[in-house]
Design a protein around this motif. Structure first.
Motif, PDB file in Angstrom:
ATOM      1  N   LEU A 100       1.492   4.728  14.431  1.00 26.02           N
ATOM      2  CA  LEU A 100       1.655   4.619  13.023  1.00 26.02           C
ATOM      3  C   LEU A 100       2.958   5.199  12.362  1.00 26.02           C
ATOM      4  N   LEU A 101       3.545   6.179  13.220  1.00 23.94           N
ATOM      5  CA  LEU A 101       4.652   6.801  12.655  1.00 23.94           C
ATOM      6  C   LEU A 101       4.371   7.519  11.428  1.00 23.94           C
ATOM      7  N   GLU A 102       3.179   8.066  11.307  1.00 25.32           N
ATOM      8  CA  GLU A 102       3.045   8.890  10.105  1.00 25.32           C
ATOM      9  C   GLU A 102       1.502   9.625  10.524  1.00 25.32           C
ATOM     10  N   LYS A 103       1.582  10.834   9.525  1.00 31.12           N
ATOM     11  CA  LYS A 103       0.475  11.817   9.985  1.00 31.12           C
ATOM     12  C   LYS A 103      -0.797  11.115   9.760  1.00 31.12           C
ATOM     13  N   VAL A 104      -1.541  11.603  10.708  1.00 29.94           N
ATOM     14  CA  VAL A 104      -2.935  11.242  10.440  1.00 29.94           C
ATOM     15  C   VAL A 104      -3.937  12.331  10.463  1.00 29.94           C
ATOM     16  N   SER A 105      -4.676  12.396   9.322  1.00 26.31           N
ATOM     17  CA  SER A 105      -5.662  13.661   9.472  1.00 26.31           C
ATOM     18  C   SER A 105      -6.822  13.363  10.464  1.00 26.31           C
ATOM     19  N   ASP A 106      -7.640  14.625  10.740  1.00 28.23           N
ATOM     20  CA  ASP A 106      -8.856  14.641  11.508  1.00 28.23           C
ATOM     21  C   ASP A 106      -9.811  13.811  11.165  1.00 28.23           C
ATOM     22  N   LEU A 161       0.902  -1.181   0.217  1.00 27.45           N
ATOM     23  CA  LEU A 161       0.106   0.137  -0.009  1.00 27.45           C
ATOM     24  C   LEU A 161       0.823   1.244  -0.081  1.00 27.45           C
ATOM     25  N   PHE A 162       2.228   1.284  -0.304  1.00 26.89           N
ATOM     26  CA  PHE A 162       3.117   2.237  -0.278  1.00 26.89           C
ATOM     27  C   PHE A 162       2.574   3.313  -0.968  1.00 26.89           C
ATOM     28  N   TYR A 163       1.985   3.204  -2.329  1.00 34.16           N
ATOM     29  CA  TYR A 163       1.730   4.157  -3.185  1.00 34.16           C
ATOM     30  C   TYR A 163       0.435   5.015  -2.778  1.00 34.16           C
ATOM     31  N   THR A 164      -0.136   4.531  -1.509  1.00 35.46           N
ATOM     32  CA  THR A 164      -1.483   5.413  -1.341  1.00 35.46           C
ATOM     33  C   THR A 164      -0.835   6.494  -0.488  1.00 35.46           C
ATOM     34  N   GLY A 165       0.357   6.597  -0.126  1.00 35.99           N
ATOM     35  CA  GLY A 165       0.843   7.762   0.785  1.00 35.99           C
ATOM     36  C   GLY A 165       0.663   7.526   2.177  1.00 35.99           C
ATOM     37  N   LYS A 166      -0.536   6.710   2.844  1.00 32.19           N
ATOM     38  CA  LYS A 166      -0.629   6.746   4.237  1.00 32.19           C
ATOM     39  C   LYS A 166      -0.560   5.088   4.364  1.00 32.19           C
ATOM     40  N   GLN A 167       0.416   4.411   4.140  1.00 27.67           N
ATOM     41  CA  GLN A 167       0.626   2.884   4.135  1.00 27.67           C
ATOM     42  C   GLN A 167      -0.039   2.257   5.425  1.00 27.67           C
ATOM     43  N   SER A 168       0.561   2.911   6.326  1.00 28.85           N
ATOM     44  CA  SER A 168       0.026   2.300   7.928  1.00 28.85           C
ATOM     45  C   SER A 168      -1.457   2.604   8.215  1.00 28.85           C
ATOM     46  N   TYR A 169      -1.816   3.626   7.836  1.00 32.21           N
ATOM     47  CA  TYR A 169      -3.112   3.812   8.005  1.00 32.21           C
ATOM     48  C   TYR A 169      -4.098   3.134   7.652  1.00 32.21           C
ATOM     49  N   TYR A 170      -3.826   2.911   6.093  1.00 34.09           N
ATOM     50  CA  TYR A 170      -4.812   1.900   5.108  1.00 34.09           C
ATOM     51  C   TYR A 170      -4.653   0.613   5.848  1.00 34.09           C
ATOM     52  N   SER A 171      -3.377   0.117   5.982  1.00 36.40           N
ATOM     53  CA  SER A 171      -3.227  -1.256   6.550  1.00 36.40           C
ATOM     54  C   SER A 171      -4.025  -1.375   7.765  1.00 36.40           C
ATOM     55  N   LEU A 172      -3.943  -0.467   8.607  1.00 37.48           N
ATOM     56  CA  LEU A 172      -4.725  -0.564   9.847  1.00 37.48           C
ATOM     57  C   LEU A 172      -6.258  -0.782   9.706  1.00 37.48           C
ATOM     58  N   MET A 173      -6.750  -0.021   8.820  1.00 41.69           N
ATOM     59  CA  MET A 173      -8.047  -0.097   8.304  1.00 41.69           C
ATOM     60  C   MET A 173      -8.542  -1.485   7.636  1.00 41.69           C
ATOM     61  N   HIS A 174      -7.846  -1.815   6.789  1.00 41.63           N
ATOM     62  CA  HIS A 174      -7.933  -3.133   6.391  1.00 41.63           C
ATOM     63  C   HIS A 174      -8.014  -4.182   7.339  1.00 41.63           C
ATOM     64  N   GLU A 175      -6.893  -4.090   8.306  1.00 43.52           N
ATOM     65  CA  GLU A 175      -6.884  -4.969   9.640  1.00 43.52           C
ATOM     66  C   GLU A 175      -8.208  -5.343  10.345  1.00 43.52           C
TER      67      GLU A 175
END
Lengths: 215, 369
Positions: free
Chosen positions: B182-188, B124-138
């Motif tokens: 997640l070590l990346e920025k998360v928007s509101d 999911l690297f090219y989504t830009g927010k890979q940790s966030y999307y992988s967390l949502m998928h999980e």
């Protein structure tokens, strides 16, 4: 000193305070599920400070303080509160006069408590439906629209105050005029009730445009 | 050995792939900003490992140099040794030479997420927010699992459990905590979507299967009352119990001493309240705590107040008396007082005037020309 700008000074997790003594004396069994959850939530979350106008005494009433705030001009709360108390005193005096003059069988129907009269008068003045201007294709139509509780109360109070400020003789005092208006509204007569009926008739007349409302 | 220590103290080199000249004397560890706020990834995982090895080796050499045992050489010993070997007269402590573990120096940032050939590791690297999307998928996968389990139970006609979890004692992760995980920025928006998904998951009846997963994202909230210590009653020379309290509101500061076995008199700055507070509203506020507890004629109060206006002084004394009354009253009643808003300091103060406006909110008169 850093001060937050454009938002409430309280953290959003702060809950509103509950001032009435009676609500804390109810035994656990009486409460419904939601109230029990609400109580549990209150034990965990911080609570905002009570306002200076609120108090647990019998004499403080949130509706009366709201009305006093609306009557207040340029922050002169002392004057507004004095006017309010004089109004309530006037209502009580007038009702007592009527009570002592009335024959025995009618004495039960006369209401002497000024707080009850105030609440009933406000309720009688509240409109059920309001009008809102919606612009369609260049023309502005007045569309009948349901009102929220807050809006109804606000309109009733606003009508009472404007009525008292404008349509009185130069020499009559505000408490005198206000008590007159409140007693008339309590009996479903008077200019404020008339204004409410006029609004209802306009809404009925513009019934055709009701489908313009999209919310 | 000395060379190695010195190399460790050289300054930062620029550029993402310069692996040799990295440094332990920077201030990045100390100004720990938001984990997701640092820029694009600067170092690979192998690089960090190498730095850790070098640090450990350097630590053993330093211990040998100082004549101490390399096995039991702690961080404080390292600091003392460096201060001894490289005395520095610089004023700013963070500008002096220091040797710290690489985990403290390099901010906890994501290591470079692609390999030598430039191909990213995560799908999911090219989504830009890979940790966030992988967390949502999980989380969604867990939700589907619970649904499947529920369907199985229904198919076997077994009863579905509906125990309500106690939501009052726990809270979800805050946005900042999520960013640190997640070590990346998360928007509101993203954060609220994640919380809604978690709430959906918890609302299912068979959510107890995934309890462990849910507990990773919830924290306990202690009951508010336990945070404040109530002082015991004090006794003066005549044997009368009394207790003090302090309160403030806007700029007013007040102290109140509440005595037992009293007649309900209240004295402010040596003056009776009827003379000090001519307005009824202020006197009502002073009596509010007593009226709430039903102890109107039972206590005597002596208060001192300074600063603020008439309403602010009344509010300050109200808070002071409420705090003093806590010692006279059971814990349950203290909790009732707190829920009535008597024990919170009112944070509202006068809003500042802003430049370009006439007051805090009022703008200058709009002139068309």
């Amino acid at each position: 000193r850093i001060m937050p700008v454009r938002w409430s000074r309280y953290n959003p997790s702060y809950l509103e305070p509950e001032v009435k003594k009676e609500s804390y004396q109810r035994p656990l069994e009486e409460l419904s599920e939601e109230e029990r959850e609400q109580m549990e939530l209150k034990t965990v979350r911080p609570i905002k400070a009570a306002l200076p106008t609120l108090s647990s005494s019998v004499f403080s009433d949130p509706m009366i303080s709201k009305f006093t705030n609306m009557m207040m001009k340029s922050g002169n709360k002392v004057l507004a509160r004095n006017l309010m108390s004089q109004t309530l005193e006037n209502i009580k005096r007038k009702q007592l006069e009527k009570y002592h003059k009335a024959p025995e069988n009618e004495k039960d129907t006369i209401e002497c408590n000024p707080y009850v009269i105030f609440h009933q008068a406000l309720k009688n003045c509240q409109p059920i439906i309001g009008l809102s201007s919606i612009t369609r294709g260049g023309k502005t139509y007045q569309v009948p629209v349901p009102l929220t509780d807050n809006r109804k109360r606000f309109l009733a109070m606003k009508w009472l105050i404007t009525e008292c400020r404008e349509n009185k003789h130069r020499r009559t005092m505000m408490p005198e005029k206000l008590s007159q208006e409140l007693l008339q509204a309590f009996n479903n007569e008077g200019p404020v009730i008339k204004r409410k009926h006029v609004l209802h008739k306009m809404a009925e007349a513009n019934r055709a445009y009701a489908h313009f409302r999209w919310w | 050995a000395v060379g190695r220590v010195l190399r460790l103290c050289r300054r930062w080199g620029a550029g993402p792939r310069a692996q040799t000249l990295r440094l332990i004397c920077t201030t990045t560890a100390v100004h720990r900003k938001n984990a997701g706020a640092s820029g694009p990834e600067k170092y690979t995982e192998a690089f960090i490992k190498k730095q850790i090895e070098e640090f450990n080796l350097g630590k053993r050499h330093l211990a040998n140099m100082m004549g101490e045992d390399p096995e039991t050489f702690t961080q404080e010993d390292i600091d003392r040794a460096i201060a001894y070997l490289f005395p520095s007269g610089l004023f700013d402590e963070q500008a002096r030479p220091m040797m710290k573990h690489p985990n403290e120096v390099f901010p906890e940032q994501r290591k470079i997420q692609w390999g030598e050939d430039g191909r990213p590791f995560h799908f999911l690297f090219y989504t830009g927010k890979q940790s966030y999307y992988s967390l949502m998928h999980e989380t969604y996968e867990k939700w589907l699992n619970v649904q499947k389990h529920q369907d199985q139970l229904i198919a076997q006609d077994l009863p579905v459990q509906k125990e309500k979890r106690n939501l009052a004692g726990s809270r979800w992760l805050t946005k900042i905590e999520l960013e640190e995980i997640l070590l990346e920025k998360v928007s509101d928006d993203d954060y609220s979507r994640f919380i809604k998904l978690l709430q959906k998951l918890v609302a299912l009846p068979c959510a107890d299967i995934e309890d462990k997963y849910i507990q990773k994202f919830s924290r306990e909230v202690p009951v508010q009352l336990q945070k404040v210590v109530i002082e015991p009653l004090q006794y003066d020379e005549r044997g009368v119990a009394f207790s003090t309290g302090e309160g403030k509101r806007k700029t007013a500061r007040a102290t109140a001493v509440v005595y037992d076995n009293g007649t309900g008199k209240i004295t402010v700055n040596g003056i009776d309240i009827l003379h000090y507070f001519p307005v009824l509203q202020d006197r009502e506020q002073l009596l509010f705590p007593f009226q709430f507890l039903g102890r109107i004629g039972k206590h005597d109060t002596v208060c001192t107040v300074s600063g603020g206006g008439r309403s602010a002084q009344a509010g300050a004394i109200r808070l002071a008396t409420a705090k003093a009354l806590r010692s006279f009253v059971t814990e349950k009643e203290v909790e009732f007082m707190r829920q009535a808003g008597l024990l919170t300091v009112d944070p509202r103060v006068k809003e500042r005037k802003k430049p370009g406006q006439e007051g805090p909110r009022r703008k200058f008169t709009w002139k068309k020309r």
